[in-house]
Scaffold this motif. Structure first.
Motif, PDB file in Angstrom:
ATOM      1  N   GLU A  18       0.651  -1.189  -0.022  1.00  0.00           N
ATOM      2  CA  GLU A  18       0.170   0.054  -0.031  1.00  0.00           C
ATOM      3  C   GLU A  18       0.801   1.255  -0.172  1.00  0.00           C
ATOM      4  O   GLU A  18       0.564   2.380  -0.447  1.00  0.00           O
ATOM      5  N   GLU A  20       3.415   3.736  -1.072  1.00  0.00           N
ATOM      6  CA  GLU A  20       4.303   3.833  -2.227  1.00  0.00           C
ATOM      7  C   GLU A  20       5.915   3.933  -2.169  1.00  0.00           C
ATOM      8  O   GLU A  20       6.583   3.289  -3.128  1.00  0.00           O
ATOM      9  N   ASP A  23       6.886   0.309  -2.753  1.00  0.00           N
ATOM     10  CA  ASP A  23       6.476  -0.230  -3.879  1.00  0.00           C
ATOM     11  C   ASP A  23       7.950  -0.249  -4.828  1.00  0.00           C
ATOM     12  O   ASP A  23       8.277   0.604  -5.193  1.00  0.00           O
ATOM     13  N   SER A  28       2.410   1.837  -8.074  1.00  0.00           N
ATOM     14  CA  SER A  28       1.446   3.081  -7.922  1.00  0.00           C
ATOM     15  C   SER A  28       1.422   3.940  -9.202  1.00  0.00           C
ATOM     16  O   SER A  28       0.411   4.504  -9.320  1.00  0.00           O
ATOM     17  N   GLN A  65      -3.891  -0.401  -4.505  1.00  0.00           N
ATOM     18  CA  GLN A  65      -3.395   1.010  -4.729  1.00  0.00           C
ATOM     19  C   GLN A  65      -4.578   1.704  -5.666  1.00  0.00           C
ATOM     20  O   GLN A  65      -4.680   2.920  -5.285  1.00  0.00           O
ATOM     21  N   ASN A  69      -6.470   5.125  -4.454  1.00  0.00           N
ATOM     22  CA  ASN A  69      -6.304   6.412  -5.166  1.00  0.00           C
ATOM     23  C   ASN A  69      -7.787   6.857  -5.554  1.00  0.00           C
ATOM     24  O   ASN A  69      -8.192   8.147  -5.395  1.00  0.00           O
TER      25      ASN A  69
END
Length: 581
Positions: A18, A20, A23, A28, A65, A69
C-alpha cells in the motif's frame, strides 16, 4: 520498513503493498493512470475492468493502490468483495448488500417505499405498510429480502429493482448521467470455485449492470476461460461469454530485468539477506521466478526460516544455505538427486554435461577439457567410446546409451545455463562435496509451497483419484501436496498389499508407483501386474531414481510409463485429469 541489523534476518509478509515508498515495481504509477481512466469514464458506467495476471504477479497490490487512489476522489465510493468467502447465491446476496450499504439510507428507504407503493415489492415478500417508517424496520425488510433470494427468483428481481431505484437518485436529471460512482473490487475470481465464479459473473451482468457502478476484477483470464460454463460446448464459447462481462482488461506486464533486479535486491535488503546475493544470483532468481514478487518472497523466507531453525547453518555459512535453497526451489529434481545419492552428484552432472557436449559437437573441435571429461564420464558409465573415425551413428548410439544411464532430469538440466552457473558457483569439488554431505545429513526442513507449481499455472485436477505407492511416502510429500492443492484426491500406500486393500474402497483412476523396494529393484512391476489382475485398468506411471532402456521397456510391457522427473509427474497427472473433464 523494518531496519535489519547486520546478521539479523526477518520474514517478509505477503500482503499487497500500500505504501508507495515500499513499492518496488512501480505499481503506484500504473494504479494512478488506471484511476484516472475509471474516474474519467464515470459517465460510461456500468463497465467492468479486469486486472489480468498470473498468481503472485501483483494483482492485489495494483488493485489495492487503485482502490486507495479512487477513494480519495470526490463522488466515488469503493467496496471490496471477497470471492473466496462466497458460494452459490450468497455471492449475489453479498454483492447486493455491499453496494446498498454504500448508499444513503434515506435514499434506500424512499426507494423501498416507492416500489412498495407501486406494488413492485410484493408477492413472496410480505412487508408491512409501515416498513419504511424507520431504519430498523427497513433493515428487517432487507434481511427478509436477502433470506428469500436464495430460494425465490422473484426476490432476486425485487432486490435488483430496489438497487436500480436507489441508484436512480444519483442520476442528474439534465444530463442523465450518474453524479456518484461505486467501484466494486472483486479479487481472486479465478481462485474460487467454478459455481461461485459463474454466480459472480451473473450478478455483475444481470443484477448489477446499472449506471453508477463500475467493477474491477482481479483474475487470470486464461484460467477463468477454462471454467465449465453450462451450455458452452467449446473454449471459444466461454471466452465469448467473458467478453460480454468484461469491457476492458489490463494485463500485468513482465517487468524489465532492471526493475526485477531492483525488486529482488529490495526484498533481500528488507529480509537482511542482501549481502548474500551477488549480481549473477539476483539475475538468476529474476529469470527463474519470472519476476514474480510472491515467488521471490517465498524463496527468501525459506532461507530466513531455515537459518533460524537450524543454528548449524551459521557454522557452515549463510552463503551455502542460500545456494541450497536456490537449488531446492529452482531445480527440485537435482536437489532430490543429491539427497538420494552419495558422492559428488553435482560433479557428475557437470561431467555428464561435458560428455554430452562432446558427443553432440563431434567434428566441431570441442575443448580439450570437454574431450577429456567426456571420455572419462563415458568410461565411468560403461559406454563404448567412439573414435574420431567412427561414423555419426556410432556417436549418436553412444549418446543414447549415456542418456539412458543418467537421471532423466539431467537431460533438461544439462542445457540449462542458469543451472550450470549456480552449481559452478558451489565452488571446487571439496567445497561442493562438503555442502552435499551437509544436505544429506540434514536436508532442508522447509519446502517450497505447493502453490508455486500448482495453482500458479491454473490447472485443476478435480475428479482425479490418484493412488501413490512408495515405501518412503515422505519423499514425495511436496508433489502429493501440490496435486492435492490442485483438487486431486491422493491416497498413499507403502506397498502392494496395502494398495490392494485400498483398491475397492478408493477406486483410483490413476496410479503412481515406485519401482525398487528393499532388495528388489523391479518389485513395482510385479505390484502393478497384481493390481491389474485385481481389477485396476487405469493409467500407471513409475516414478523412480533413474531410467534406462531396460526399465523403460519393462514399464511399456505392462502398459505403463516411467520417469525420474518430478516435472514429468505433474505433466502426467495433468494429462490424466484432462481426460476426465
Amino acid at each position: 520498513m523494518v531496519a535489519v541489523d547486520e546478521g539479523e534476518f526477518v520474514l517478509l509478509n505477503d500482503l499487497p503493498v500500500e505504501d508507495e515508498l515500499a513499492d518496488l515495481l512501480g505499481t503506484s504509477m500504473v494504479a494512478g493512470e488506471l484511476a484516472n481512466l475509471i474516474y474519467g469514464s464515470r459517465a460510461s458506467t456500468p463497465f467492468v475492468l479486469a486486472v489480468d495476471g498470473r498468481w503472485g504477479t501483483g494483482k492485489s497490490t495494483l488493485m489495492k493502490q487503485l482502490s486507495d487512489n479512487l477513494a480519495r476522489r470526490p463522488d466515488v465510493e469503493t467496496v471490496w468483495f471477497n470471492a473466496w468467502t462466497a458460494s452459490g447465491v450468497s455471492a449475489l446476496t453479498g454483492m447486493l448488500k455491499l453496494v446498498l450499504g454504500k448508499l444513503d439510507r434515506n435514499v434506500v428507504r424512499r426507494a423501498f417505499r416507492q416500489l412498495r407503493d407501486n406494488e413492485v415489492l410484493g408477492g413472496s415478500l410480505r412487508i408491512g405498510a409501515g416498513v419504511a417508517a424507520s431504519f430498523f424496520r427497513l433493515d428487517r425488510a432487507l434481511d427478509q429480502l436477502w433470506a428469500q433470494m436464495s430460494v425465490d427468483a422473484r426476490a432476486r428481481e425485487q432486490a435488483r429493482d430496489l438497487l436500480a431505484q436507489s441508484l436512480g437518485a444519483w442520476v442528474d436529471e439534465q444530463t442523465g448521467q450518474p453524479r456518484h460512482t461505486i467501484v466494486v473490487f472483486v479479487d481472486d475470481l479465478d481462485r474460487c470455485g467454478e459455481a461461485t465464479a459463474i454466480e459472480i459473473c451473473e450478478a455483475i451482468k444481470l443484477y448489477l449492470d446499472l449506471p453508477g457502478i463500475a467493477f474491477v476484477l482481479g483474475c487470470d483470464l486464461s484460467v477463468l476461460s477454462r471454467i465449465s460454463l453450462p451450455g458452452a460446448e467449446t473454449g471459444s464459447h466461454v471466452r465469448e461469454y467473458l467478453e460480454k462481462i468484461v469491457q476492458v482488461s489490463y494485463q500485468i506486464p513482465v517487468a524489465p530485468e532492471a526493475t526485477v533486479a531492483t525488486m529482488i535486491q529490495g526484498y533481500a535488503a528488507r529480509s537482511g539477506t542482501g549481502h548474500l546475493l551477488t549480481e549473477p544470483l539476483v539475475a538468476l532468481i529474476g529469470r527463474q521466478c519470472a519476476g514474480n514478487p510472491r515467488r521471490v518472497k517465498r524463496l527468501l523466507n525459506s532461507f530466513v526460516a531455515e537459518y533460524q531453525l537450524d543454528p548449524r547453518w551459521r557454522e557452515f555459512g549463510a552463503d551455502g544455505l542460500m545456494k541450497s535453497v536456490l537449488l531446492q526451489h529452482l531445480y527440485p529434481d537435482l536437489y532430490r538427486e543429491i539427497l538420494r545419492t552419495t558422492g559428488d552428484t553435482v560433479g557428475d552432472l557437470l561431467a555428464y554435461r561435458s560428455a554430452r557436449y562432446w558427443l553432440l559437437n563431434h567434428g566441431r573441435q570441442p575443448s580439450d577439457e570437454d574431450v577429456k571429461t567426456g571420455r572419462h564420464h563415458l568410461a565411468s558409465y560403461g559406454v563404448l567410446q567412439p573414435s574420431e573415425d567412427d561414423p555419426m551413428e556410432v556417436w549418436e548410439r553412444a549418446l543414447g546409451q549415456l542418456e539412458g544411464r543418467v537421471p532423466e532430469a539431467w537431460r533438461l538440466l544439462a542445457g540449462n545455463e542458469d543451472c550450470r552457473m549456480l552449481i559452478r558457483d558451489l565452488g571446487p569439488e571439496e567445497e561442493r562435496l562438503r555442502l552435499q554431505h551437509r544436505l544429506r545429513r540434514r536436508p532442508l526442513s522447509t519446502t517450497p509451497t505447493p502453490i508455486d507449481t500448482s495453482v500458479a499455472d491454473g490447472s485443476r485436477y478435480e475428479g482425479l483419484r490418484l493412488l501413490w505407492i512408495d515405501d518412503s511416502p515422505a519423499d514425495n510429500e511436496l508433489m502429493i501436496n501440490s496435486l492435492a492443492a490442485r483438487g486431486a484426491q491422493v491416497r498413499t500406500s507403502t506397498g502392494t498389499r496395502q494398495a490392494m486393500d485400498l483398491l475397492p474402497l478408493f477406486q483410483p483412476n490413476a496410479l503412481i508407483s515406485d519401482l525398487g523396494r528393499a532388495d528388489d529393484e523391479y518389485t513395482g512391476f510385479d505390484g502393478l501386474r497384481a493390481l491389474r489382475q485385481a481389477g485396476y485398468a487405469g493409467p500407471a506411471l513409475f516414478f523412480t531414481s533413474f531410467v534406462d532402456d531396460g526399465r523403460r521397456e519393462g514399464a511399456e510391457a505392462i502398459g505403463a510409463e516411467i520417469t525420474a522427473s518430478s516435472v514429468r509427474v505433474n505433466e502426467w497427472a495433468e494429462a490424466q485429469a484432462a481426460t476426465l473433464s
